[in-house]
Design an enzyme around this catalytic site. Sequence first.
Site, PDB file in Angstrom:
ATOM      1  N   GLY A 172       0.799  -1.226   0.000  1.00 29.06           N
ATOM      2  CA  GLY A 172       0.000   0.000   0.000  1.00 29.06           C
ATOM      3  C   GLY A 172       0.824   1.264   0.000  1.00 29.06           C
ATOM      4  O   GLY A 172       0.370   2.317   0.428  1.00 29.06           O
TER       5      GLY A 172
ATOM      6  N   TYR B 244      15.769   2.290  -8.593  1.00 29.25           N
ATOM      7  CA  TYR B 244      14.551   3.045  -8.881  1.00 29.25           C
ATOM      8  C   TYR B 244      14.416   3.253 -10.372  1.00 29.25           C
ATOM      9  O   TYR B 244      15.299   3.774 -11.024  1.00 29.25           O
ATOM     10  CB  TYR B 244      14.600   4.397  -8.160  1.00 29.25           C
ATOM     11  CG  TYR B 244      13.400   5.260  -8.420  1.00 29.25           C
ATOM     12  CD1 TYR B 244      13.499   6.417  -9.183  1.00 29.25           C
ATOM     13  CD2 TYR B 244      12.153   4.910  -7.909  1.00 29.25           C
ATOM     14  CE1 TYR B 244      12.399   7.214  -9.424  1.00 29.25           C
ATOM     15  CE2 TYR B 244      11.043   5.697  -8.145  1.00 29.25           C
ATOM     16  CZ  TYR B 244      11.172   6.844  -8.901  1.00 29.25           C
ATOM     17  OH  TYR B 244      10.075   7.634  -9.137  1.00 29.25           O
TER      18      TYR B 244
ATOM     19  N   HIS C 202       3.269  -0.317 -14.609  1.00 28.25           N
ATOM     20  CA  HIS C 202       2.973  -1.364 -13.632  1.00 28.25           C
ATOM     21  C   HIS C 202       2.047  -2.359 -14.316  1.00 28.25           C
ATOM     22  O   HIS C 202       0.890  -2.050 -14.588  1.00 28.25           O
ATOM     23  CB  HIS C 202       2.291  -0.710 -12.416  1.00 28.25           C
ATOM     24  CG  HIS C 202       1.834  -1.677 -11.396  1.00 28.25           C
ATOM     25  ND1 HIS C 202       2.163  -1.593 -10.074  1.00 28.25           N
ATOM     26  CD2 HIS C 202       1.048  -2.779 -11.489  1.00 28.25           C
ATOM     27  CE1 HIS C 202       1.609  -2.571  -9.402  1.00 28.25           C
ATOM     28  NE2 HIS C 202       0.922  -3.303 -10.241  1.00 28.25           N
TER      29      HIS C 202
ATOM     30  N   GLU D 111       3.099  -9.079  -9.799  1.00 28.01           N
ATOM     31  CA  GLU D 111       3.269  -7.697 -10.268  1.00 28.01           C
ATOM     32  C   GLU D 111       4.641  -7.519 -10.911  1.00 28.01           C
ATOM     33  O   GLU D 111       5.663  -7.926 -10.355  1.00 28.01           O
ATOM     34  CB  GLU D 111       3.125  -6.730  -9.095  1.00 28.01           C
ATOM     35  CG  GLU D 111       1.723  -6.703  -8.514  1.00 28.01           C
ATOM     36  CD  GLU D 111       1.526  -5.549  -7.542  1.00 28.01           C
ATOM     37  OE1 GLU D 111       2.523  -4.923  -7.136  1.00 28.01           O
ATOM     38  OE2 GLU D 111       0.365  -5.286  -7.193  1.00 28.01           O
TER      39      GLU D 111
ATOM     40  N   ARG E 245      -3.823 -12.568  -2.736  1.00 30.98           N
ATOM     41  CA  ARG E 245      -5.227 -12.329  -2.422  1.00 30.98           C
ATOM     42  C   ARG E 245      -5.942 -11.940  -3.719  1.00 30.98           C
ATOM     43  O   ARG E 245      -5.294 -11.724  -4.742  1.00 30.98           O
ATOM     44  CB  ARG E 245      -5.324 -11.154  -1.442  1.00 30.98           C
ATOM     45  CG  ARG E 245      -4.731  -9.908  -2.037  1.00 30.98           C
ATOM     46  CD  ARG E 245      -4.904  -8.677  -1.178  1.00 30.98           C
ATOM     47  NE  ARG E 245      -4.592  -7.491  -1.931  1.00 30.98           N
ATOM     48  CZ  ARG E 245      -3.379  -6.951  -2.072  1.00 30.98           C
ATOM     49  NH1 ARG E 245      -2.341  -7.517  -1.499  1.00 30.98           N
ATOM     50  NH2 ARG E 245      -3.198  -5.879  -2.803  1.00 30.98           N
TER      51      ARG E 245
ATOM     52  N   VAL F 178      -8.483  -5.561  -5.836  1.00 34.51           N
ATOM     53  CA  VAL F 178      -9.552  -4.607  -6.110  1.00 34.51           C
ATOM     54  C   VAL F 178      -9.939  -4.639  -7.583  1.00 34.51           C
ATOM     55  O   VAL F 178     -11.111  -4.686  -7.942  1.00 34.51           O
ATOM     56  CB  VAL F 178      -9.096  -3.176  -5.735  1.00 34.51           C
ATOM     57  CG1 VAL F 178     -10.118  -2.157  -6.178  1.00 34.51           C
ATOM     58  CG2 VAL F 178      -8.840  -3.074  -4.247  1.00 34.51           C
TER      59      VAL F 178
END
Lengths: 445, 288
Positions: free
Chosen positions: A164, A202, A208, A275, A292, A295
């Site tokens: 998150g 980075y 994504h 991901e 999981r 969303v």
Amino acid sequence: MFKKILIANRGEIAVRIIRACREMGIETVAVYSTIDKDAIHTKLADEAVCIGPAPSKDSYLNMEQIISATLATGAEAIHPGFGFLSENSKFVKMCEKCNINFIGPSAELIDKMGNKSEARVTMMKVGIPVTPGSKEAVYDVDRGLELARKIGYPIMIKASAGGGGKGMRVARTEEEFSSQFNTAKKEAENAFSDGTMYLEKYMENPRHIEVQILADKYGNVVHLGERDCSIQRRHQKLIEESPSIAISEELRQKMGEIAVRAAREVGYYNAGTIEFLLDKNKNFYFMEMNTRIQVEHPVTEMVTGIDLIKEQIKIAAGYRLSYKQEDIKINGHAIECRINAEDPEHHFMPSPGMIKTLHFPGGKGVRVESALYSNYEIPPQYDSMILKLIVHDDTRELAISKLRSALGEVIIEGVKTNLDFQYELINHPEFENGEIDTGFVERIL
Amino acid sequence: MFEGMFKKTYIKPDKKQRPKKVKKILREIPQVPEGLFQKCDACGHTIYSEDIAENYYICPKCEEYFRIRPRTRISMILDQDSFVEWDTGLETSDPLEFPDYKKKLAHLREVTNLEEAVITGEGSIGGAHVAIAVMGTDFMMGSMGEVVGEKITRAIERATSYKIPILIFCCSGGARMQEGMISLMQMAKTSAALKRHDEAGLLYISILTDPTTGGVTASFAMLGDIILAEPKALIGFAGPRVIEQTIGQKLPEGFQRAEFLLEHGFIDKIVERKNLRYTLATLLNGHV
């Protein structure tokens, strides 16, 4: 098949899961905190049990209460939704000890993949490309500095137990490394009680891209294509779409195979998401795995025609996957838009309150996932997402037109929302031509 | 709003209410395994037992210290795998032939997996070699009879001969009445052994845990060169009711709790359970 399932969540995802159970003829038990007593998921379920006062830690995160409610109502399984206890291995262990089926992977799998730095090591072992970074966990700032020098700046400092967007900081130069590391570590300790960090090179504004996988308990694994979730604000996703316009069919196949390989490697079962980050040269790197349902699962459902929640339930009940990889077809294009009760004019501060006028769009290929109703009071204690609008059409252009029309039809009066902000985003030329990356939203603001 | 309006899953189209006969389906019904959850007597909350164990057997909600078993204490305090037990197999001679005493002991041995109210032996803490005795209330309220007295005395004497410190974790309801005078004699016996240990210039640390009362308090418990206690432990000799009746006055707040004793100079330091191992390691390694 289960006769009764308890849904350990609230809001639109609780409604989503209850609907899937209703369709399967499975009885449902809703749980709610005192402030959620008028929430619609408590009315839609066959039974509802109050599990505590408003703060999440006393209710939706209260493991003892949820287990008690499950046993008291005779539910055989718990669906955790996303967030809350969905990736809490301690809770899963408790369920296992009480003979309650947890609809998701096992506690060990959650621990294995939930430890982000360990997950990277596991992937590296099987030759899956990972974002260049530290091979091991970093516990102190001096070791971090050493490793950062080897990896090369700019460096992304991340929490091993994180998620998150918390416990993450960027250090662009060696001078700012120490302070950024210590800040991120402190945040991680507060949010996850675990200050173990790791470092990644980075990437400047990557895309994504995540791949949805489904696996049964018999070793069968399939991937259901990818979702492009590059449109984010402060690491919170705003718009997701499937398929991704940035990748070729060949790359899609490759990423899908790698995702399946990753899941197989760890012996994963139930729904999961791998991901990846895609850099400007179309190189992709494993970032993390989410154990999981997510969303944005509806966009995958729209393009594949597969009900992911029902599949989760079937897998947990011991059913085999009823299709192979070659049966999975991606049709058309789907886009999801998240509507949050927040005020874009004031730093997107949450804006709870009472809903006055409400109107949802409809029509072919228009899907709304929400727990709102007229005169509903949005409580301040929980996540501010109140509605997901998903559209599906044959091509991306058609889907965008449909999204514009449908979003333009949404009316939510009584609280501030990011509706207009989303409308701006999807009408932006950069969004239209698909040249989006994770820096898109910041550029607009 | 919407209360009772949605059609429920169990309602069939042609029936208005839940079918009366619910078929008994053979499947694994979720059950809470025994001991998975525990109730805290202090705050009344139901706590996941693993959480209590992970928190040093302290209630995570209200910080109430639960009493712990001797073997648990040993595993918390000593270096891993360093413990060697002494003097097992000792049994009381039942000097007064007290009715039902032997029967009670046999039952307790079976139920608690302990032979008596104290476990003694040697081990190391932070590398320092020590003798250790740990009492527990599971066995006859930790009362001291001839076996407890003998085991503790032997442990002290062995410590003296090995020239190592001795630690005693005190926890007791007092002298064991079923053994009468023999029990009271243990007070003198243990104290004498400690005197010899002291004359040899060796260290004795006593750690008072909840509850430490009666003949144990009035003998070896209060003879430590260093006396430590766990927070809020009940430490006293006579019971509060007896004292109140004797002096005819109401007792002050917190009477006989570790904090009260600290204030009145009876103990040296209160140490939180999670810091005990570190504190003892520091004291022992410093002492050498």
